[in-house]
Design a protein around this motif. Structure first.
Motif, PDB file in Angstrom:
ATOM      1  N   VAL A   2      23.765  31.485  53.093  1.00  0.00           N
ATOM      2  CA  VAL A   2      25.078  31.601  53.686  1.00  0.00           C
ATOM      3  C   VAL A   2      25.629  33.026  53.207  1.00  0.00           C
ATOM      4  N   LEU A   3      26.235  33.722  54.201  1.00  0.00           N
ATOM      5  CA  LEU A   3      26.996  34.870  53.967  1.00  0.00           C
ATOM      6  C   LEU A   3      28.405  34.635  54.505  1.00  0.00           C
ATOM      7  N   ALA A   4      29.548  35.051  54.087  1.00  0.00           N
ATOM      8  CA  ALA A   4      31.045  35.235  54.370  1.00  0.00           C
ATOM      9  C   ALA A   4      31.299  36.646  54.336  1.00  0.00           C
ATOM     10  N   ALA A   5      31.944  36.645  55.677  1.00  0.00           N
ATOM     11  CA  ALA A   5      32.511  38.205  55.985  1.00  0.00           C
ATOM     12  C   ALA A   5      33.605  38.268  56.737  1.00  0.00           C
ATOM     13  N   THR A   6      34.481  39.301  56.525  1.00  0.00           N
ATOM     14  CA  THR A   6      35.763  39.482  57.234  1.00  0.00           C
ATOM     15  C   THR A   6      35.380  40.611  58.296  1.00  0.00           C
ATOM     16  N   VAL A   7      36.199  40.582  59.373  1.00  0.00           N
ATOM     17  CA  VAL A   7      36.227  41.621  60.304  1.00  0.00           C
ATOM     18  C   VAL A   7      37.589  42.175  60.492  1.00  0.00           C
ATOM     19  N   SER A   8      37.902  43.804  60.438  1.00  0.00           N
ATOM     20  CA  SER A   8      39.156  44.352  60.659  1.00  0.00           C
ATOM     21  C   SER A   8      38.776  45.660  61.365  1.00  0.00           C
ATOM     22  N   GLY A   9      39.697  46.106  61.956  1.00  0.00           N
ATOM     23  CA  GLY A   9      39.369  47.254  62.738  1.00  0.00           C
ATOM     24  C   GLY A   9      38.272  47.552  63.310  1.00  0.00           C
ATOM     25  N   GLY A  10      37.346  46.510  63.660  1.00  0.00           N
ATOM     26  CA  GLY A  10      35.923  46.799  64.123  1.00  0.00           C
ATOM     27  C   GLY A  10      34.847  46.818  63.157  1.00  0.00           C
TER      28      GLY A  10
END
Length: 327
Positions: free
Chosen positions: A196-204
């Motif tokens: 499992v991997l966790a990520a955020t997305v902001s400003g592309g």
């Protein structure tokens, strides 16, 4: 039956009825007295507080509590309305004094509402000393998740305490039970061999969220016993760490969990890119197991502004739905 016995029977019935009426009246008076003049003693992060009831002026600045308080129809005199998502009823209530954003809050406005109780925390945590100096007679509750404690237990602790304060014990129990049920579903469906991997997305841009310590998604690795696809020592930036997409792709996760930081804001930038477009449209990630098999789960759009127990329950159920379908 003799007349005397009949009279005695009638008299006894009348006395009993009067006694029951008096008892009921006494209990009603007792309940009224409890509702209007009693107090409740609770524990928060800073110790024990005794709060007089009924509450006359409540202020809320901890965005983890906004949805709960709104769902319980708790009246607010003031709050960090600018931090609230449109899904929270307080957002459109013009009678609530808006304290603004945590970067430059209008803390002096708290004084005008003469607060009896302030629920402070998260983004406003750093302002607690200032708030206390402005309204020294107010009780300030801090229920932020405590370091070293299980995150899910801390969410339930916050809900339980709020339930005790506002007489919403049953509603608090229901919220806690729903969270527990969603956790049980994920645990039953998850296979430890799945990375499992966790990520955020902001400003592309895609940011990596560290297991355990990473903002919002990090605690899930401990709650569910997820096997991390990638671990970078000392990585815990709340906006997502600056790790290359190529490094994320190389870790080849089987499941990706994503928070879109920008989705919570209704007035999005003109060039706003939804997280799904960024993740699933990335050339670097197109051959990753999670993307190829559509094993990507996105947190609710309001997550960045809410982050309360309802948000996590909804997200956990979404993870469970996906895992159960993949069996």
């Amino acid at each position: 039956m003799t007349r005397n016995r009949l009279y005695r029977g009638i008299a006894f019935s009348a006395i009993a009825a009067l006694a029951l009426t008096a008892c009921a009246s006494s209990k009603a008076d007792e309940k009224a007295e409890v509702a209007s003049g009693s107090s409740v003693t609770i524990e928060d992060n800073n110790g024990s507080h005794t709060i007089d009831l009924p509450l006359t002026s409540v202020v809320a600045t901890d965005n983890r509590t906004f949805e709960t308080l709104s769902d319980w129809d708790i009246d607010l005199a003031a709050g960090a309305v600018a931090l609230m998502h449109d899904s929270v009823s307080y957002k459109t209530n013009k009678e609530i004094v808006d304290l603004g954003l945590h970067h430059e809050p209008n803390l002096e406005a708290v004084v005008a509402v003469d607060p009896q109780l302030i629920i402070n925390g998260q983004r406003f945590a750093s302002h607690q000393e200032k708030i206390a100096s402005l309204v020294p007679d107010a009780t300030i509750l801090t229920l932020d998740p405590r370091e070293g404690e299980a995150f899910d237990a801390e969410l339930k602790r916050q809900t339980t305490v709020l339930g005790e304060v506002f007489g919403k014990q049953k509603e608090a129990e229901e919220l806690n039970a729903a969270l527990d049920a969603s956790i049980a579903r994920v645990k039953a469906a998850y296979k430890p061999e799945s990375k499992v991997l966790a990520a955020t997305v902001s400003g592309g841009e895609i940011g990596y969220v560290a297991p355990t310590n990473g903002r919002t998604l990090g605690p899930l690795f401990d709650i569910f016993g997820f096997t991390p696809a990638l671990e970078i020592e000392g990585s815990d930036d709340h906006q997502g760490d600056d790790i290359s997409v190529e490094a994320i792709a190389k870790s080849n996760p089987d499941l990706i969990l994503v928070m879109d930081r920008d989705a919570a804001f209704t007035e999005k930038e003109a060039n706003y890119q939804p997280a799904a477009e960024v993740i699933e449209g990335s050339e670097a990630l197109k051959n990753v197991n999670a993307v190829k098999s559509a094993q990507v789960v996105y947190m609710p759009e309001d997550t960045y502004l809410n982050e309360g127990i309802q948000t996590y329950t909804e997200f956990f159920n979404a993870i469970a739905d996906l895992l159960e379908q993949s069996k």
